[in-house]
Motif scaffolding. Structure first.
Motif, short mmCIF file in Angstrom:
data_model
loop_
_atom_site.label_atom_id
_atom_site.label_comp_id
_atom_site.label_asym_id
_atom_site.label_seq_id
_atom_site.Cartn_x
_atom_site.Cartn_y
_atom_site.Cartn_z
N ASP A 8 0.84 -1.20 0.00
CA ASP A 8 0.00 0.00 0.00
C ASP A 8 0.88 1.25 0.00
N ALA A 9 0.22 2.41 -0.06
CA ALA A 9 0.97 3.68 -0.17
C ALA A 9 1.91 3.88 1.02
N LYS A 10 1.45 3.50 2.21
CA LYS A 10 2.29 3.69 3.40
C LYS A 10 3.56 2.84 3.30
N GLU A 11 3.41 1.57 2.88
CA GLU A 11 4.58 0.70 2.73
C GLU A 11 5.49 1.20 1.61
N ASP A 12 4.89 1.70 0.52
CA ASP A 12 5.69 2.28 -0.57
C ASP A 12 6.51 3.45 -0.06
N ASP A 13 5.89 4.32 0.73
CA ASP A 13 6.60 5.48 1.27
C ASP A 13 7.74 5.05 2.18
N ILE A 14 7.52 4.05 3.00
CA ILE A 14 8.57 3.55 3.90
C ILE A 14 9.74 3.01 3.08
N PHE A 15 9.41 2.25 2.05
CA PHE A 15 10.45 1.70 1.18
C PHE A 15 11.23 2.83 0.50
N LEU A 16 10.49 3.80 -0.06
CA LEU A 16 11.15 4.93 -0.72
C LEU A 16 12.00 5.74 0.26
N LEU A 17 11.50 5.91 1.48
CA LEU A 17 12.24 6.67 2.48
C LEU A 17 13.56 5.97 2.83
N LYS A 18 13.53 4.65 2.87
CA LYS A 18 14.77 3.90 3.12
C LYS A 18 15.76 4.11 1.98
N LEU A 19 15.25 4.10 0.75
CA LEU A 19 16.13 4.35 -0.40
C LEU A 19 16.68 5.77 -0.36
N ILE A 20 15.82 6.72 -0.01
CA ILE A 20 16.24 8.13 0.07
C ILE A 20 17.33 8.30 1.12
N SER A 21 17.16 7.61 2.25
CA SER A 21 18.16 7.74 3.33
C SER A 21 19.54 7.28 2.86
N LYS A 22 19.57 6.45 1.81
CA LYS A 22 20.84 5.99 1.25
C LYS A 22 21.29 6.84 0.07
N GLY A 23 20.56 7.94 -0.18
CA GLY A 23 20.96 8.86 -1.23
C GLY A 23 20.39 8.56 -2.61
N ASN A 24 19.37 7.73 -2.70
CA ASN A 24 18.77 7.37 -3.99
C ASN A 24 17.93 8.53 -4.52
N GLU A 25 18.45 9.19 -5.54
CA GLU A 25 17.78 10.37 -6.10
C GLU A 25 16.50 10.02 -6.85
N GLN A 26 16.45 8.85 -7.46
CA GLN A 26 15.24 8.43 -8.18
C GLN A 26 14.08 8.24 -7.21
#
Length: 182
Positions: free
Chosen positions: A2-20
């Motif tokens: 769901d959107a909440k899980e997607d956001d958590i996943f994206l936030l983890k990627l962002i924390s590692k510097g993932n610009e996409q």
């Protein structure tokens, strides 16, 4: 997911510097956040600047950002706080001798009413997109459930479910402070 899980996943990627991942989150929330900030700040360009500051802050703090609510709620709360700070820092002050023209009880009441309307709009803006559209058509365009169903190509039962979902979410969003509304 769901959107909440997607956001958590994206936030983890962002924390590692993932610009996409950051770009995807930005594209998802930029427009709804701008609409929301415009409730507080009437200038569109200023609203956009405030939202850009929110995202800039997320990127700068990405490695240490620990969100205790949903990412969506975090963004809306950050945008609200920045908009209120902008208003506070840029409002024109009224001198004491000019204050006699105001009825303070009426002013306080209007401020409380506006704050409630802003909270409701904040809740509506944070609904899933389809749910938000159905709710707005029902409450603000005064369309019947059947009209909404025909316009959106969905069933009347789906419209009813979306409205029920929206009302429940708004009630939860406002919390106990405004339970007298329900």
């Amino acid at each position: 997911m769901d959107a909440k899980e997607d956001d958590i996943f994206l936030l983890k990627l962002i924390s590692k510097g993932n610009e996409q991942a950051f770009k995807l989150l930005f594209e998802t929330y930029f427009t709804p956040l701008c609409r929301f900030v415009r409730l507080y700040v009437k200038e569109g360009t200023q609203a956009e600047e405030i939202v850009l500051e929110v995202f800039e802050n997320v990127w700068e703090l990405r490695e240490i950002l620990h969100i205790k609510v949903t990412f969506k709620a975090y963004l809306f709360q950050s945008a609200r706080n920045r908009a209120l700070n902008y208003i506070r820092n840029n409002e024109k002050f009224i001198w004491m001798n000019d204050m006699s023209i105001f009825n303070f009880a009426e002013t306080d009441s209007k401020l409380e009413e506006q704050e409630l309307l802003n909270l409701i709009e904040e809740a509506i803006c944070s609904l899933p997109e389809k749910c938000e559209v159905v709710f707005r058509k029902s409450r603000f365009e005064n369309l019947s459930n059947k009209e909404i169903a025909n316009e959106m190509g969905i069933t009347v039962k789906t419209v009813e479910a979306q409205i029920t979902k929206a009302l429940k979410y708004i009630k939860e969003y406002l919390g106990d402070s405004y339970s007298f509304l329900w």
